[in-house]
Design an enzyme around this catalytic site. Structure first.
Site, PDB file in Angstrom:
ATOM      1  N   GLU A 110       0.853  -1.195   0.000  1.00  0.00           N
ATOM      2  CA  GLU A 110       0.000   0.000   0.000  1.00  0.00           C
ATOM      3  C   GLU A 110       0.881   1.235   0.000  1.00  0.00           C
ATOM      4  O   GLU A 110       1.968   1.216   0.573  1.00  0.00           O
ATOM      5  CB  GLU A 110      -0.880   0.034   1.258  1.00  0.00           C
ATOM      6  N   LYS A 112       2.183   4.813   1.190  1.00  0.00           N
ATOM      7  CA  LYS A 112       2.253   5.449   2.500  1.00  0.00           C
ATOM      8  C   LYS A 112       2.029   6.940   2.291  1.00  0.00           C
ATOM      9  O   LYS A 112       2.845   7.617   1.672  1.00  0.00           O
ATOM     10  CB  LYS A 112       3.654   5.195   3.072  1.00  0.00           C
ATOM     11  N   ASP A 114       1.553  10.865   3.282  1.00  0.00           N
ATOM     12  CA  ASP A 114       2.216  11.747   4.220  1.00  0.00           C
ATOM     13  C   ASP A 114       1.184  12.673   4.864  1.00  0.00           C
ATOM     14  O   ASP A 114       0.764  13.653   4.271  1.00  0.00           O
ATOM     15  CB  ASP A 114       3.243  12.573   3.433  1.00  0.00           C
ATOM     16  N   TYR A 221      -6.500   2.599   6.321  1.00  0.00           N
ATOM     17  CA  TYR A 221      -5.724   1.435   5.891  1.00  0.00           C
ATOM     18  C   TYR A 221      -5.657   0.267   6.870  1.00  0.00           C
ATOM     19  O   TYR A 221      -5.094  -0.772   6.556  1.00  0.00           O
ATOM     20  CB  TYR A 221      -4.304   1.853   5.519  1.00  0.00           C
ATOM     21  N   LYS A 308      10.873   3.516   2.244  1.00  0.00           N
ATOM     22  CA  LYS A 308      10.856   4.945   1.949  1.00  0.00           C
ATOM     23  C   LYS A 308      11.380   5.200   0.545  1.00  0.00           C
ATOM     24  O   LYS A 308      12.457   4.709   0.196  1.00  0.00           O
ATOM     25  CB  LYS A 308      11.758   5.684   2.948  1.00  0.00           C
ATOM     26  N   CYS A 402      16.265  47.174   5.398  1.00  0.00           N
ATOM     27  CA  CYS A 402      15.582  46.803   4.162  1.00  0.00           C
ATOM     28  C   CYS A 402      16.521  46.927   2.956  1.00  0.00           C
ATOM     29  O   CYS A 402      17.151  47.958   2.771  1.00  0.00           O
ATOM     30  CB  CYS A 402      14.353  47.692   3.972  1.00  0.00           C
ATOM     31  N   CYS A 405      15.037  50.005   0.780  1.00  0.00           N
ATOM     32  CA  CYS A 405      14.903  51.388   1.226  1.00  0.00           C
ATOM     33  C   CYS A 405      15.751  51.684   2.458  1.00  0.00           C
ATOM     34  O   CYS A 405      15.717  52.792   2.987  1.00  0.00           O
ATOM     35  CB  CYS A 405      13.441  51.727   1.504  1.00  0.00           C
ATOM     36  N   CYS A 420       9.730  45.267   6.807  1.00  0.00           N
ATOM     37  CA  CYS A 420      10.190  46.635   6.594  1.00  0.00           C
ATOM     38  C   CYS A 420       9.010  47.530   6.942  1.00  0.00           C
ATOM     39  O   CYS A 420       7.961  47.444   6.316  1.00  0.00           O
ATOM     40  CB  CYS A 420      10.598  46.846   5.141  1.00  0.00           C
ATOM     41  N   CYS A 426       8.815  52.512   0.745  1.00  0.00           N
ATOM     42  CA  CYS A 426       9.618  51.382   0.273  1.00  0.00           C
ATOM     43  C   CYS A 426       9.088  50.937  -1.100  1.00  0.00           C
ATOM     44  O   CYS A 426       7.950  50.491  -1.207  1.00  0.00           O
ATOM     45  CB  CYS A 426       9.513  50.258   1.304  1.00  0.00           C
TER      46      CYS A 426
END
Ligand code: ZN
Length: 663
Positions: A110, A112, A114, A221, A308, A402, A405, A420, A426
């Site tokens: 089956e 897997k 996540d 499952y 995996k 920033c 600016c 900022c 800006c």
């Protein structure tokens, strides 16, 4: 049919449609009809609390608040699985199994998924509890939230055991995740980092109505319990499917490791076509008798093994870290990489999220880094090859001012992002805000694109969105690439934005955390910008679905002198800053507190219009007559039973004309 029967029938119908739509993906009725039926059920349930059912489909919309999640012990422990990373690992596992059990061994493979693991308990076919995995021994009771997930059946069908637990994964499909993030970005919020964390975070939200809004799914499952009368894993999957659970169709019975390897190879490539994230395959001994013989180690069952998939990872050199400034002033660090091939695309940039992330992974310019592609569109850096780091490397100093600016950056307590604060000076913030203002869902200004906005700002023609309304054709024409026709269209487009309704203007103002939906809510509640600007924090949070963060942001926005000037300018230019008078005129509180039932055929207005009139005037339209009903609006051909019931309960019966006279 009496009320109780009617309620039962509606519940059954809705359950079936829900199943067709969410589990089978084969809807048989349209959304509108479904909503109508749901509303009818809600009205009936409201009028008849005596027929309450904790598993009614009407509870899918949520609304239950869980302040503290109770810890619950799992009746059967939720084990984790041993992991294997190579085919040799799997071959070794098979050899161990063959030594311990007699006869042929079949396996079930089956995928897997996540997500966040969950255990659901059913008794007599009804969902009674949903508990998170926790540490495997005990988890949190998240039943209220789980009930809002449409793929979790609240009542089972077919021939189910008296009592059992079923386990699975709560997942957020990639498309739904992308849509949620698009909405967040639009509201000036930081996007969620990946579907799995978002799914598991969703389970612990206090307000189940919030959970209901998220497109979560539950994939099952494994069934555990006593006297189940099931002989194998494969059979249990089929059974669960027949009881109404969403069980992934991708499950294969294999008789040898070779066949298992074929399954792994196939899905290693094709998993990217699935609507969910998968990180591997789970291989289980199929026969329950053999499973029992194999038993458990201290941590995991001996009869199952996870494999995996190799995450698609690439190694490359991080050349430079640059910083982007968004329209709300949020700073996003970006890794500029030496171009590298990853999962079929060439990757040159990766997101670094924020300062904490850089510090946590100790990422530095010149480092050799590992890049991965998860559920996100932009790849991310997951680690550094420290052995390849040069000896003169120094830790990354996150910027303090920033990049656009030079204003000193700020970081609010509890927030990951730097900002900022120079909103009005800006450049990327100025341009970003105007681009947001003209966007399709806001003022929808045709003939003006994002690049033209930048051009106008950079040439000093506009400094904010209100300045757009002062633009004349002659001002624009001298600009590069600006033909007569484009200039005319631009001015025309700006002019016609004056017809855009208030709620979209409100969204367009770009108040942080005020997305489309929130803007609509605020507009409806406060009706004009003047009233909204005066609203206090407390008045704001009193509005349904307006939280503290939004309220704070709205208060701050209107407290700013600059914004006040801006809004005055918009007002002088004739932008819609209050709800349409025509809409407002029809909305009163005349019927406040009154519950109406409509029945029969009407001649002057339609049923739908009638219902809208009731709601617009503060009344409530209900589906059935109860002692709480204030009026029965009777049309032609009204059913005799309704009349009888109304008379019995002394509910006044009024005609269509009498109703219209009321408002
Ligand atoms: Zn700045």
């Amino acid at each position: 049919m009496d009320t109780q029967q009617k309620i039962q029938t509606l519940r059954e119908e809705l359950r079936q449609h829900n199943y067709n739509y969410y589990v089978l993906d084969k809807p048989e009725i349209d959304d509108f009809t479904f909503d109508q039926k749901l509303k009818e059920l809600q009205a009936l349930e409201q009028a008849h609390p005596e027929y309450f059912d904790a598993n009614s489909p009407s509870l899918r919309v949520g609304g239950q608040i869980t302040k503290n999640f109770n810890t619950v012990k799992h009746e059967t422990r939720m084990y984790s699985l041993d992991n294997s990373y190579s085919l040799e690992d799997l071959e070794d596992w098979e050899k161990r199994i063959k030594k311990m059990v007699d006869g042929e061994v079949e396996y079930v493979c089956e995928l897997k998924y996540d997500g966040a693991s969950i255990s659901l308990t059913y008794e007599k076919g009804e969902l009674i509890r949903a508990v998170t995995r926790g540490d495997g021994v005990q988890g949190d009771d998240v039943t209220n939230n789980i009930k809002t997930i449409r793929t979790v059946p609240l009542k089972l069908k077919g021939d189910f055991p008296e009592k059992f637990d079923i386990r699975g994964e709560i997942v957020l499909p990639l498309a739904g995740f992308a849509a949620m993030n698009a909405e967040r970005v639009e509201a000036g919020e930081e996007p969620y980092s990946n579907p799995r964390n978002t799914a598991s975070g969703s389970l612990k939200l206090q307000d189940s109505a919030e959970v209901a809004k998220r497109p979560l799914e539950c994939l099952l499952y494994s069934i555990v319990g006593e006297n189940l009368n099931i002989k194998s894993q494969f059979e249990s999957l089929e059974k669960a499917r027949s009881w109404g659970f969403k069980v992934p169709e991708v499950a294969k019975l294999t008789a040898s490791t070779d066949e298992t390897f074929k399954f792994l190879d196939y899905w290693d490539v094709h998993r990217h076509e699935l609507p969910y994230e998968t990180d591997g395959v789970v291989i289980k001994v199929n026969n329950f008798q053999q499973q029992e013989e194999l038993g458990f180690t201290a941590k995991a069952p001996r009869w199952a093994m996870a494999y995996k998939f190799k995450t698609e990872q690439a190694e490359t050199v991080l050349e430079k870290i640059t910083y982007q400034v968004g329209r709300t002033g949020a700073i996003t660090p970006v890794a500029n990489l030496n171009a590298v091939q990853l999962a079929g695309t060439i990757v040159k940039r990766a997101s670094l999220h924020n300062a904490d992330q850089i510090e946590k992974l100790d990422i530095r310019e010149g480092d050799t880094v590992y890049v991965e592609k998860g559920g996100e569109i932009i790849p991310k850096i997951v680690g550094v090859d420290f052995e390849k780091r040069s000896s003169d490397s120094t830790p990354t100093q996150y910027i303090t001012s920033c990049p656009e600016c030079d204003t000193t950056l700020v970081r609010q307590p509890g927030e990951a992002q730097h900002y900022c604060p120079n909103a009005s000076g800006c450049p990327p913030q100025i341009i970003g805000r105007i681009q947001h203002y003209i966007s399709r869902k806001a003022l929808d200004i045709e003939g003006l694109g994002g690049e033209t906005v930048a051009l106008l700002v950079n040439n000093g023609l506009i400094k904010n969105y209100a300045d757009l309304y002062d633009l004349r054709k002659e001002d624009i024409l001298p600009l590069d690439r600006m033909a007569e026709k484009s200039a005319v269209n631009l001015v025309k487009g700006v002019e016609s934005s004056k017809n855009i309704p208030f709620e979209r203007v409100l969204f367009g103002l770009g108040i942080r955390f005020v997305g489309e939906t929130v803007a609509r809510k605020l507009a409806k509640q406060f009706k004009s910008i003047e009233v909204l600007a005066q609203a206090t924090f407390d008045e704001l949070i009193a509005v349904d679905e307006i939280g503290e963060r939004i309220a704070q942001s709205v208060v701050e926005f209107f407290a700013s002198e600059e914004n006040k000037v801006l809004i005055d300018k918009l007002k002088n230019h004739g932008i819609q800053l209050e709800l349409d008078a025509a809409v407002l005129e029809n909305q009163t509180e005349k019927l406040k507190g009154s519950i109406f039932v409509i029945s029969g055929v009407f001649t002057q207005v339609s049923r739908t219009e009638l219902k809208k009139m009731i709601e617009d005037n503060g009344g409530k339209a209900s589906g059935s007559i109860s002692s709480k009903t204030n009026y029965l609006v009777a049309g032609e051909n009204m059913g005799p039973s309704k009349r009888e019931k109304a008379e019995k309960l002394n509910v006044p019966i009024i005609t269509e004309s009498e109703f219209l006279a009321m408002i």
